[in-house]
Design an enzyme around this catalytic site. Structure first.
Site, PDB file in Angstrom:
ATOM      1  N   HIS A 175      -7.770   5.628 -20.488  1.00  0.00           N
ATOM      2  CA  HIS A 175      -6.604   6.172 -19.766  1.00  0.00           C
ATOM      3  C   HIS A 175      -7.008   6.639 -18.371  1.00  0.00           C
ATOM      4  O   HIS A 175      -7.426   7.779 -18.168  1.00  0.00           O
ATOM      5  CB  HIS A 175      -5.990   7.332 -20.560  1.00  0.00           C
ATOM      6  CG  HIS A 175      -4.657   7.779 -20.022  1.00  0.00           C
ATOM      7  ND1 HIS A 175      -3.516   7.807 -20.802  1.00  0.00           N
ATOM      8  CD2 HIS A 175      -4.266   8.193 -18.790  1.00  0.00           C
ATOM      9  CE1 HIS A 175      -2.491   8.224 -20.068  1.00  0.00           C
ATOM     10  NE2 HIS A 175      -2.936   8.481 -18.842  1.00  0.00           N
TER      11      HIS A 175
ATOM     12  N   HIS B  41      -5.570   5.935 -14.213  1.00  0.00           N
ATOM     13  CA  HIS B  41      -4.657   5.264 -13.272  1.00  0.00           C
ATOM     14  C   HIS B  41      -5.500   4.786 -12.099  1.00  0.00           C
ATOM     15  O   HIS B  41      -6.157   5.602 -11.438  1.00  0.00           O
ATOM     16  CB  HIS B  41      -3.572   6.229 -12.800  1.00  0.00           C
ATOM     17  CG  HIS B  41      -2.707   6.700 -13.935  1.00  0.00           C
ATOM     18  ND1 HIS B  41      -1.463   6.191 -14.191  1.00  0.00           N
ATOM     19  CD2 HIS B  41      -2.939   7.619 -14.904  1.00  0.00           C
ATOM     20  CE1 HIS B  41      -0.952   6.783 -15.257  1.00  0.00           C
ATOM     21  NE2 HIS B  41      -1.827   7.653 -15.713  1.00  0.00           N
TER      22      HIS B  41
ATOM     23  N   HIS C 295       2.834   7.022 -22.310  1.00  0.00           N
ATOM     24  CA  HIS C 295       2.667   8.436 -21.972  1.00  0.00           C
ATOM     25  C   HIS C 295       3.728   9.209 -22.752  1.00  0.00           C
ATOM     26  O   HIS C 295       4.926   8.937 -22.599  1.00  0.00           O
ATOM     27  CB  HIS C 295       2.935   8.682 -20.489  1.00  0.00           C
ATOM     28  CG  HIS C 295       1.807   8.331 -19.581  1.00  0.00           C
ATOM     29  ND1 HIS C 295       1.487   7.051 -19.250  1.00  0.00           N
ATOM     30  CD2 HIS C 295       0.939   9.134 -18.913  1.00  0.00           C
ATOM     31  CE1 HIS C 295       0.448   7.055 -18.426  1.00  0.00           C
ATOM     32  NE2 HIS C 295       0.096   8.309 -18.199  1.00  0.00           N
TER      33      HIS C 295
ATOM     34  N   GLU D  21       3.001  14.890 -23.334  1.00  0.00           N
ATOM     35  CA  GLU D  21       2.093  15.549 -22.398  1.00  0.00           C
ATOM     36  C   GLU D  21       2.753  16.865 -21.962  1.00  0.00           C
ATOM     37  O   GLU D  21       2.247  17.942 -22.211  1.00  0.00           O
ATOM     38  CB  GLU D  21       1.829  14.640 -21.190  1.00  0.00           C
ATOM     39  CG  GLU D  21       0.893  15.247 -20.154  1.00  0.00           C
ATOM     40  CD  GLU D  21       0.717  14.344 -18.924  1.00  0.00           C
ATOM     41  OE1 GLU D  21       1.472  13.371 -18.776  1.00  0.00           O
ATOM     42  OE2 GLU D  21      -0.172  14.641 -18.102  1.00  0.00           O
TER      43      GLU D  21
ATOM     44  N   HIS E  24      -2.001  11.062 -23.879  1.00  0.00           N
ATOM     45  CA  HIS E  24      -1.960  12.523 -24.071  1.00  0.00           C
ATOM     46  C   HIS E  24      -1.492  12.858 -25.499  1.00  0.00           C
ATOM     47  O   HIS E  24      -2.306  12.977 -26.384  1.00  0.00           O
ATOM     48  CB  HIS E  24      -1.085  13.219 -23.014  1.00  0.00           C
ATOM     49  CG  HIS E  24      -1.521  12.929 -21.607  1.00  0.00           C
ATOM     50  ND1 HIS E  24      -2.514  13.639 -20.994  1.00  0.00           N
ATOM     51  CD2 HIS E  24      -1.108  12.001 -20.714  1.00  0.00           C
ATOM     52  CE1 HIS E  24      -2.683  13.154 -19.763  1.00  0.00           C
ATOM     53  NE2 HIS E  24      -1.856  12.157 -19.576  1.00  0.00           N
TER      54      HIS E  24
ATOM     55  N   ASP F 132      -7.771  10.325 -16.548  1.00  0.00           N
ATOM     56  CA  ASP F 132      -6.402  10.246 -16.051  1.00  0.00           C
ATOM     57  C   ASP F 132      -6.356   9.875 -14.557  1.00  0.00           C
ATOM     58  O   ASP F 132      -6.075   8.744 -14.224  1.00  0.00           O
ATOM     59  CB  ASP F 132      -5.650  11.564 -16.323  1.00  0.00           C
ATOM     60  CG  ASP F 132      -4.145  11.375 -16.470  1.00  0.00           C
ATOM     61  OD1 ASP F 132      -3.697  10.213 -16.468  1.00  0.00           O
ATOM     62  OD2 ASP F 132      -3.416  12.386 -16.605  1.00  0.00           O
TER      63      ASP F 132
HETATM   64 ZN    ZN Z   1      -1.667   9.129 -17.257  1.00  0.00          ZN
END
Ligand code: ZN
Length: 360
Positions: A16, A18, A217, A220, A241, A299
């Site tokens: 995970h 980005h 996602h 979270e 998450h 992340d």
């Molecule tokens: Zn994310």
């Protein structure tokens, strides 16, 4: 002692991250100058000050940080290629040997920060974006001896993009695209947004039908029903998450029984206030006790200024043992979206690297 010499995790797996949340600030400045984009930042330090989040804030503040620099990258082929290539180098330098990097092809296609202008002509198409990033990741994987795949993101607030995201996943599956995701403002439960026959639902159901892997996602900063929707309507095999699943005992038990994988991001979760500031009460401890299927991830490392090792270190600080962290690395490999043959290879490599740990 250097950070590297303290690294007792020579083979890391990350599910995970980005890719646009991992771009080098220095690269952003160079690209802006090359493209003639005037920035309010004089140097790397002032850019970092504008986009880095070092204290607990909110998910909205995080999304705003992206807005600061996305126009520098978006719509520029050589910028996207460079971002993908350098991402591989940065992974290799940290001992991340297998990684799945995610992004929204649509958000990176256009350099306008205004959503109403997002489909204006003159910039890249989402297809150009995917082709370019796949190329950068493939070249980077080969040059830096890692294995980098990609996941394409739907955005909760733009259901009209989702069917094209699915189409891109299908067209680029032989070029390293291994799955579909949904990201963005989590209070937008898909069905509340565009009705029971949500386009997002349709895209994910079609993904399932065409054997495209699915992650979402959820849980979270939203609520446990968002996780339920991800598992039931989006047929997600993994949850990004997912901390708030702990509010729904029945769902938690079902996720355990089904082996759903949770991509946890300890440092990110504290900075976005998805969890409380006391790391010793982090949901990952409960997940570890219950032998849930979960992994540890960064992340958005450029925004949170974290490395995967620092996330592992935070997990150690929370109370996980080194063995438990190694287990999460194996979990990540097993739940990765890599083609089966490559997954077997990754698991064999991991078994060799951690053979002396008694954890394989
Ligand atoms: Zn994310």
């Amino acid at each position: 002692m250097t950070a590297d010499s303290m690294d007792s995790f020579p083979y890391k797996v990350e599910l995970h991250v980005h890719i646009d949340g991992a771009v080098r600030p220095k690269t952003l400045l160079q690209i802006a100058s090359k493209r003639g984009i005037t920035l309010p930042y004089l140097d790397e330090a002032s850019l970092r000050k504008a986009i880095c989040i070092k204290e607990p804030c909110t998910l909205q503040v995080l999304l705003k940080a992206f807005d600061e620099y996305m126009p520098i990258l978006a719509g520029d082929k050589s910028a996207l290629y460079r971002m993908a290539y350098e991402f591989c180098e940065d992974c290799a330098n940290q001992g991340i040997r297998y990684v799945e990097a995610r992004y929204s092809p649509h958000e990176l296609a256009n350099n306008s920060p205004e959503p109403e202008h997002a489909l204006e002509p003159g910039n890249l198409t989402p297809t150009d974006v995917v082709a370019t990033i796949c190329e950068g990741l493939q070249r980077g994987s080969s040059d830096f001896a890692i294995n980098a795949k990609s996941i394409l993101c739907c955005m909760r607030h733009r259901p009209e993009w989702s069917m094209e995201v699915l189409d891109l996943c299908r067209r680029y599956r032989d070029n390293g695209v291994v799955g579909i995701d949904i990201a963005g403002e989590e209070y937008l439960v898909c069905s509340q947004q565009d009705g029971a026959n949500s386009i997002h639902h349709q895209a994910f159901l079609d993904a399932c039908k065409h054997d495209i892997h699915r992650t979402a996602h959820a849980g979270e900063v939203g609520s446990s029903p968002v996780v339920k929707e991800a598992m039931d309507q989006l047929k997600a095999e993994r949850i990004g998450h997912g901390y708030l699943i702990l509010d729904d005992k029945e769902l938690y038990a079902r996720a355990h029984q089904q082996g759903v994988h949770f991509e946890m991001c300890p440092i990110s979760s504290i900075r976005t206030r998805a969890v409380g500031p006391d790391i010793t009460k982090h949901p990952m401890l409960r997940f570890a006790d219950d032998k849930m299927n979960y992994s540890i991830n960064t992340d958005d490392p450029v925004i949170f200024t974290n490395t995967l090792l620092e996330d592992y270190q935070m997990a150690l600080q929370a109370g996980l043992t080194r063995q438990q962290i190694i287990t999460t690395i194996f979990n990540a490999a097993k739940s990765s979206f890599a083609p089966e043959k490559e997954k077997t290879q990754i698991l064999n490599d991991l078994a060799k690297v951690y053979a002396t740990s008694g954890d394989c």
